[in-house]
Design a protein around this motif. Structure first.
Motif, short mmCIF file in Angstrom:
data_model
loop_
_atom_site.label_atom_id
_atom_site.label_comp_id
_atom_site.label_asym_id
_atom_site.label_seq_id
_atom_site.Cartn_x
_atom_site.Cartn_y
_atom_site.Cartn_z
N THR A 5 -1.64 11.73 6.24
CA THR A 5 -0.70 12.53 5.47
C THR A 5 0.62 12.54 6.24
O THR A 5 0.68 12.12 7.40
CB THR A 5 -1.18 13.98 5.35
OG1 THR A 5 -1.25 14.51 6.68
CG2 THR A 5 -2.54 14.07 4.67
N TYR A 26 -3.57 3.98 9.41
CA TYR A 26 -3.84 3.52 8.02
C TYR A 26 -4.94 2.45 8.07
O TYR A 26 -4.67 1.28 8.38
CB TYR A 26 -2.55 2.97 7.39
CG TYR A 26 -1.48 4.02 7.31
CD1 TYR A 26 -1.41 4.89 6.23
CD2 TYR A 26 -0.56 4.19 8.36
CE1 TYR A 26 -0.44 5.89 6.18
CE2 TYR A 26 0.40 5.18 8.33
CZ TYR A 26 0.46 6.04 7.23
OH TYR A 26 1.41 7.02 7.19
N GLY A 80 -5.45 7.06 4.67
CA GLY A 80 -4.32 6.99 5.60
C GLY A 80 -3.78 8.37 5.89
O GLY A 80 -4.18 9.36 5.28
N SER A 116 5.47 3.34 2.18
CA SER A 116 4.57 2.26 1.74
C SER A 116 4.41 1.31 2.92
O SER A 116 5.25 1.27 3.83
CB SER A 116 5.15 1.51 0.55
OG SER A 116 5.39 2.39 -0.52
N TYR A 144 -2.16 8.40 -4.76
CA TYR A 144 -2.37 7.15 -4.02
C TYR A 144 -3.68 7.30 -3.24
O TYR A 144 -3.73 8.02 -2.25
CB TYR A 144 -1.19 6.86 -3.10
CG TYR A 144 0.07 6.63 -3.91
CD1 TYR A 144 0.07 5.70 -4.94
CD2 TYR A 144 1.22 7.36 -3.69
CE1 TYR A 144 1.19 5.49 -5.73
CE2 TYR A 144 2.35 7.16 -4.47
CZ TYR A 144 2.32 6.22 -5.48
OH TYR A 144 3.44 6.03 -6.26
N GLN A 161 0.85 -1.19 0.00
CA GLN A 161 0.00 0.00 0.00
C GLN A 161 0.88 1.25 0.00
O GLN A 161 1.70 1.43 0.91
CB GLN A 161 -0.90 0.00 1.25
CG GLN A 161 -1.78 -1.23 1.33
CD GLN A 161 -2.65 -1.26 2.59
OE1 GLN A 161 -2.81 -0.26 3.29
NE2 GLN A 161 -3.22 -2.42 2.88
N HIS A 162 0.70 2.08 -1.02
CA HIS A 162 1.53 3.30 -1.13
C HIS A 162 0.80 4.49 -0.51
O HIS A 162 -0.40 4.69 -0.75
CB HIS A 162 1.83 3.61 -2.59
CG HIS A 162 2.60 2.53 -3.28
ND1 HIS A 162 3.79 2.03 -2.80
CD2 HIS A 162 2.35 1.82 -4.42
CE1 HIS A 162 4.24 1.09 -3.60
NE2 HIS A 162 3.38 0.94 -4.59
N HIS A 163 1.57 5.27 0.26
CA HIS A 163 1.02 6.47 0.91
C HIS A 163 2.05 7.60 0.80
O HIS A 163 3.15 7.40 0.29
CB HIS A 163 0.74 6.17 2.40
CG HIS A 163 -0.34 5.16 2.62
ND1 HIS A 163 -1.67 5.48 2.59
CD2 HIS A 163 -0.28 3.83 2.85
CE1 HIS A 163 -2.41 4.40 2.81
NE2 HIS A 163 -1.58 3.37 2.97
N ASP A 164 1.64 8.73 1.38
CA ASP A 164 2.52 9.89 1.45
C ASP A 164 3.78 9.53 2.24
O ASP A 164 3.70 9.19 3.41
CB ASP A 164 1.72 10.99 2.19
CG ASP A 164 2.40 12.33 2.21
OD1 ASP A 164 3.49 12.45 1.63
OD2 ASP A 164 1.83 13.26 2.82
#
Ligand SMILES: Cc1cc2nc3c(=O)[nH]c(=O)nc-3n(C[C@H](O)[C@H](O)[C@H](O)COP(=O)(O)OP(=O)(O)OC[C@H]3O[C@@H](n4cnc5c(N)ncnc54)[C@H](O)[C@@H]3O)c2cc1C
Length: 442
Positions: free
Chosen positions: A431, A267, A429, A227, A425, A221-224
């Motif tokens: 920031t 998340y 979740g 991952s 993305y 899962q990719h986030h700011d």
């Protein structure tokens, strides 16, 4: 008889250096083709079979107790070539897992099937099968310290105790820290051409035990600025953790289990992966390299991480190693050992390049996130890949299957394009600002 004919007729003595995932697979594939294969590893066997997670000391593999998943391509090749290994993994608690499990199933989703287990369990299954494979001799507690040469070719290895073992072919499966280049240099032979760069990632991972969580999103899962990896294991185990930049100092707080747990709770599609009993603290690992070695000296080849190693967030290492081992089997079968480097470049090279391409973009993006700078490289392929990920995460089943085919290293991934909506993305979740305040409060 010439060596080439001997290879084609499967009568050679082969020395495999390293009994890791690739070395064991390679040894079995070659022995089943009729070669006499000796595998050497400096690490000892697990003292108590069945207690590999608890007791097996593997200083030769620093990632031995870190999260691993075998991709569906690995599973497909194993099913075809070494199916009894999969039976052993299942008997040891390996669990069936389908990457497309969140979708209403269609028959072709079988291609997304794999089996999951912690690395020590997987490796024990491979080792047990290798030990019972006619033609394989497995010697542990044996350190290779150099090469035996004959003219311009490698003819065997030197051991730590002063002994030598001769072989028609030495197969270096010594992993990413293999000393082959310096041994060749010491022997006065050309060192392999080498490309090597720090991938820049760091992992903060934990293993858990309990009621295995059902995935609520993709495994990666990719986030700011980071991952999250969520990987099912064997029986009632799994692993979960963060992948970010080794340069990101504020996120080093993730080494602290309390901060790590507070962060994961931010998340929603990953938080439930911490609902279990931790089997480990937070294991941090950086210093990971992308590395390609071209070995052209007669009498020796490099396979798996020893030849081609990438940052592991796409989980491709074991699959690339298995494909590479099978390629060696096929090249020897055709009696063409000297062309192995060329075949490697053609067959494995594109996987390496694609993985490094992804890694370099992703780490640059993560680094940009940490400074609050938009990451906008002039690479339409990257824009397309991000658009595909966004579509796959927001209910587009066709995009999800296409994206999974690439992620699972399937040979027939469709060339699907989806329009770029500008959404980067889309998974829920924290920031970066929210993450940093969570870490500060933990
Ligand atoms: C954090 C992390 C997570 C990963 N996750 C995944 C994943 O999810 N999926 C995946 O497919 N891959 C993953 N990988 C990559 C995977 O671990 C490697 O690709 C794989 O281990 C390579 O196998 P190998 O047999 O080529 O080398 P190794 O597993 O490194 O084995 C090398 C062997 O050689 C032996 N050896 C070395 N030198 C000598 C010597 N001089 N004498 C005798 N023996 C020697 C060592 O003891 C060792 O047993 C991950 C890697 C890391 C770092």
């Amino acid at each position: 008889m010439s060596s080439f004919r001997a290879f084609a007729e499967g009568m050679t003595d082969v020395l495999v250096l390293g009994a890791g995932l690739t070395g064991l697979s390679c040894a079995m594939l070659l022995a089943r083709d009729g070669h006499q294969v000796t595998v050497l590893d400096r690490d000892l066997a697990c003292p108590t079979p069945g207690k590999e997670w608890e007791e097996w000391d593997r200083p030769g593999v620093t990632q031995f107790r870190l999260a691993h998943i075998m991709l569906p391509r690995w599973h497909a090749v194993m099913s075809l070539e070494l199916p009894s290994v999969l039976d052993r993994v299942a008997a040891a608690g390996g669990q069936p897992f389908n990457f497309a499990g969140s979708l209403p199933p269609v028959p072709s989703d079988d291609r997304f099937q794999t089996i999951t287990a912690r690395r020590p369990i997987l490796e024990a299954a491979l080792a047990a099968e290798a030990a019972e494979t006619p033609g394989v001799t497995l010697r542990r507690g044996v350190a290779v310290t150099g090469l035996v040469t004959q003219g311009d070719r490698v003819a065997g290895v030197r051991l730590g105790d002063g002994d030598k073992i001769l072989a028609e072919l030495v197969v270096d499966c010594g992993g990413r820290r293999s000393a082959l280049s310096s041994w060749l240099f010491e022997a006065g032979l050309p060192a392999p051409a080498e490309e090597r760069a720090d991938a820049g990632f760091v992992y903060y991972m934990r293993h858990y035990r309990g009621d295995r969580p059902e995935p609520r999103g993709p495994l990666l899962q990719h986030h700011d600025s980071l991952s999250i990896l969520t990987l099912p294991g064997d029986t009632d185990t799994w692993s979960v953790g963060f992948v970010t930049s080794v340069r990101d100092k504020p996120l080093r707080a993730l080494r602290n289990p309390a901060a790590w747990e507070a962060a994961l709770a931010r998340y929603p599609l990953a938080a439930h992966w911490a609902e279990g009993t931790p089997l480990t603290g937070v294991e941090a690992m950086g210093g990971l390299v992308d590395q390609w070695r071209t070995v052209t000296t007669p009498g020796v080849v490099a396979v798996g991480d020893a030849a081609c190693c990438t940052n592991p967030s796409l989980g491709r290492g074991a699959t690339m190693g298995l494909l590479h081992a099978r390629l060696l089997r096929d090249v020897l079968r055709a009696g063409l050992p000297t062309s192995f480097a060329d075949h490697t470049a053609t067959e494995i090279g594109p996987w390496y390049e694609a993985t490094v391409w992804f890694d370099r973009h992703r780490i640059a993006e993560i680094d940009a996130d940490a400074t609050g700078t938009p990451y906008e490289p002039n690479d339409p392929q990257w824009t397309g890949a991000r658009a595909m990920y966004a579509a796959a995460c927001t209910g587009n089943a066709e995009a999800l299957r296409a994206q999974l085919a690439i992620a699972c290293m399937l040979p027939d991934a469709p060339d699907l394009q989806v329009p770029d909506t500008g959404i980067r993305y889309p998974l829920p979740g924290a920031t970066r600002t929210e993450l940093l305040s969570t870490l500060a409060a933990a």
